[in-house]
Design an enzyme around this catalytic site. Structure first.
Site, PDB file in Angstrom:
ATOM      1  N   TYR A   1      83.541  34.095  69.854  1.00 41.70           N
ATOM      2  CA  TYR A   1      84.433  34.344  70.701  1.00 41.70           C
ATOM      3  C   TYR A   1      83.663  34.799  72.065  1.00 41.70           C
ATOM      4  CZ  TYR A   1      88.318  36.250  73.815  1.00 41.70           C
ATOM      5  OH  TYR A   1      89.319  36.417  74.736  1.00 41.70           O
TER       6      TYR A   1
ATOM      7  N   ASP B   1      75.187  36.798  73.294  1.00 38.82           N
ATOM      8  CA  ASP B   1      76.284  37.487  73.703  1.00 38.82           C
ATOM      9  C   ASP B   1      76.463  39.141  73.000  1.00 38.82           C
ATOM     10  OD1 ASP B   1      79.980  36.857  74.113  1.00 38.82           O
ATOM     11  OD2 ASP B   1      78.799  38.722  74.357  1.00 38.82           O
TER      12      ASP B   1
ATOM     13  N   LYS C   1      82.049  46.751  76.428  1.00 36.92           N
ATOM     14  CA  LYS C   1      82.362  47.607  75.379  1.00 36.92           C
ATOM     15  C   LYS C   1      81.848  48.926  75.244  1.00 36.92           C
ATOM     16  CE  LYS C   1      84.093  43.782  72.657  1.00 36.92           C
ATOM     17  NZ  LYS C   1      85.559  43.841  72.361  1.00 36.92           N
TER      18      LYS C   1
HETATM   19  P1  KE4 Z   1      86.435  41.292  77.241  1.00 40.99           P
HETATM   20  O1  KE4 Z   1      86.775  40.102  78.247  1.00 40.99           O
HETATM   21  O2  KE4 Z   1      87.605  41.409  76.178  1.00 40.99           O
HETATM   22  O3  KE4 Z   1      86.077  42.435  77.831  1.00 40.99           O
HETATM   23  O4  KE4 Z   1      85.134  40.602  76.413  1.00 40.99           O
HETATM   24  C1  KE4 Z   1      85.112  39.404  75.948  1.00 40.99           C
HETATM   25  C2  KE4 Z   1      84.412  39.280  74.661  1.00 40.99           C
HETATM   26  C3  KE4 Z   1      82.918  38.682  74.906  1.00 40.99           C
HETATM   27  N1  KE4 Z   1      82.044  38.629  73.888  1.00 40.99           N
HETATM   28  C4  KE4 Z   1      82.438  39.127  72.563  1.00 40.99           C
HETATM   29  C5  KE4 Z   1      81.358  38.950  71.600  1.00 40.99           C
HETATM   30  C6  KE4 Z   1      83.542  39.784  72.417  1.00 40.99           C
HETATM   31  O5  KE4 Z   1      83.951  40.129  71.281  1.00 40.99           O
HETATM   32  C7  KE4 Z   1      84.535  39.963  73.494  1.00 40.99           C
HETATM   33  C8  KE4 Z   1      85.916  40.379  73.229  1.00 40.99           C
HETATM   34  N2  KE4 Z   1      86.319  40.790  71.971  1.00 40.99           N
HETATM   35  C9  KE4 Z   1      87.792  40.756  71.705  1.00 40.99           C
HETATM   36  C10 KE4 Z   1      87.861  41.510  70.158  1.00 40.99           C
HETATM   37  N3  KE4 Z   1      87.019  41.026  69.200  1.00 40.99           N
HETATM   38  C11 KE4 Z   1      88.449  41.662  72.348  1.00 40.99           C
HETATM   39  C12 KE4 Z   1      89.842  42.257  72.019  1.00 40.99           C
HETATM   40  C13 KE4 Z   1      90.724  41.520  72.955  1.00 40.99           C
HETATM   41  O6  KE4 Z   1      90.735  40.215  73.081  1.00 40.99           O
HETATM   42  O7  KE4 Z   1      91.982  42.035  73.187  1.00 40.99           O
END
Ligand code: KE4
Length: 422
Positions: free
Chosen positions: A144, A239, A267
């Site tokens: 993701y 990523d 993060k």
């Molecule tokens: P954000 O747009 O949520 O800040 O980041 C997206 C993203 C990009 N790349 C990786 C590897 C990620 O894990 C994420 C976001 N992670 C999820 C949980 N695994 C965010 C939690 C959520 O969607 O509320």
């Protein structure tokens, strides 16, 4: 376990917010019960509106490597905010964070700060397409990369948790630019390059996957990806939104000795405030406006308060490098609490208990997990004051605030769940 106030808050929230939450995975749709509405966190603990206290292994889905309300992070946020929350003009603080990121991650020669991981990956791919003049992108099933239209193809995290096949609203033309392959399959990557080689702009990968649950790279997978992208003139995008500054000071790329062309971060670099970043080779990054023609912008990019939280977090990690060894040791104790026969994947302080019999090495094997049994496990822990990520397809995170006592209590609850007759 009392949840009346959270239940009432969820009902009230759902009248004005879709599903009552501002991000789907928070809705506890894959596990029984109401999502706890949190009122505060401190160290390894969070408290909900009904007064329940939990040991927190969500950790805001990764940012809180130091735990909740770390004094140095809170002080930095208070100091920054008292001088103004946003200017829409450059500040020295942003330069300090950019310099720190470039110092920690040698493959990042230049970096642009944005507001989320999604913005980071979206921008990195636009840049890769501009740099190569190509359109296609390789991703891996179960990974993701945020809710970027073209990357929601066979995505993990909330898309997997909710079982959304291919998300509504994504035009076919966008999805058609994405080739989704099985994670850890070098043969599939070789075949894709054999078929589309000179049309592929980039391969984007979580170097350690966290969004199908934790799935580390098979030996040689990342090295083959690096070699194949180089051979075919495509860019390699790591990523590291989860793994960056989580698995090591230099991220997963330091551990696996791979130099990607671009890296995305988020993060941890924001210490719990909204942030993302993309960076890499200077010859590529110089295409980004205003230095070059690839447009990317953001009202709050490099926000002084978010940057202050990120700087405080990274500076603390740099001053205490032993944290990584300690995080690894404590997470290993947790992993060891699971019985034989359960698939436990771990990389440093991120781990997943898969209710699966065989090894979990990709999205297909992850999806063979018994998610109903996982849901029972999740509820068992929650009722004992342990808040585990509410999805089989997410990673749990250990923070520096999870001390011996917290780890022992968690291991005891896990062991009790798996004890005969429990
Ligand atoms: P954000 O747009 O949520 O800040 O980041 C997206 C993203 C990009 N790349 C990786 C590897 C990620 O894990 C994420 C976001 N992670 C999820 C949980 N695994 C965010 C939690 C959520 O969607 O509320």
């Amino acid at each position: 376990m009392k949840q009346e106030r959270s239940a009432a808050l969820l009902e009230r929230a759902a009248r004005v917010i879709p599903g009552g939450v501002n991000s789907p995975v928070r809705a506890f749709r894959a596990v029984p019960g109401t999502p706890p509405f949190i009122v505060r966190g401190e160290g390894a603990r969070i408290w909900d509106a009904d007064g329940n206290c939990y040991l927190d292994y969500i950790g805001s889905w990764g940012p809180l490597i130091l735990g909740h309300a770390h004094p140095e992070v809170v002080a930095a946020v208070e100091e920054a905010a008292s001088g103004g929350t946003s200017f829409g003009l450059p500040t020295e603080r942003e330069v300090e964070l950019a310099e720190l990121i470039c110092e920690a991650v040698p493959s990042i020669e230049m970096v642009r700060l944005v507001n989320s991981g999604t913005e980071a990956t979206m921008s990195a791919l636009r840049l890769a397409r501009a740099f190569t003049g190509r359109e296609l992108v390789l991703k891996f099933e179960g990974c993701y990369h945020g809710h970027v239209d073209s990357l929601l193809v066979k995505a993990g995290s909330g898309v997997a948790t909710l079982g959304i096949p291919d998300t509504a609203g994504v035009p076919g033309a966008f999805a058609d630019t994405t080739i989704a392959l099985p994670y850890n399959s070098v043969a599939a990557v070789e075949q894709a390059f054999g078929r589309y080689g000179d049309r592929i702009a980039a391969a984007i990968v979580e170097p350690v996957a966290g969004n199908m649950g934790c799935v580390p790279p098979a030996p040689g997978f990342l090295e083959s990806l690096r070699e194949l992208t180089l051979r075919h003139g495509a860019l390699l995008v790591f990523d590291e939104v989860i793994t960056g500054f989580r698995l090591a000071w230099g991220g997963a790329q330091q551990i696996y000795g791979i130099r990607p062309d671009l890296t995305t971060l988020g993060k941890v670099i924001g210490g719990g405030l909204p942030i993302g970043a993309y960076g890499g080779r200077a010859d590529i990054m110089r295409l980004v406006a205003p230095a070059g023609p690839v447009y990317q912008a953001g009202t709050l990019s490099g926000n002084p308060v978010a940057v202050a939280a990120g700087l405080a977090t990274l500076r603390y990690l740099r001053q205490h490098p032993e944290i990584y060894r300690e995080l690894d040791r404590r997470a290993a104790l947790l992993a060891a609490a699971a019985p034989a026969g359960l698939a436990v994947n771990r990389a440093g302080s991120m781990l997943t208990f898969f209710f699966a019999t065989g090894p979990v090495t990709d999205y297909d094997s992850a999806r063979r997990s018994d998610t109903a049994r996982f849901a029972v496990f999740h509820r068992w822990l929650l009722e004992r004051g342990i808040c585990w990520p509410p999805s089989q397809f997410e990673a749990a995170f250990v923070s520096a605030a999870h001390g011996e006592q917290e780890i022992e209590a968690t291991c005891a609850a896990i062991g009790e769940f798996f004890a005969p007759g429990s």
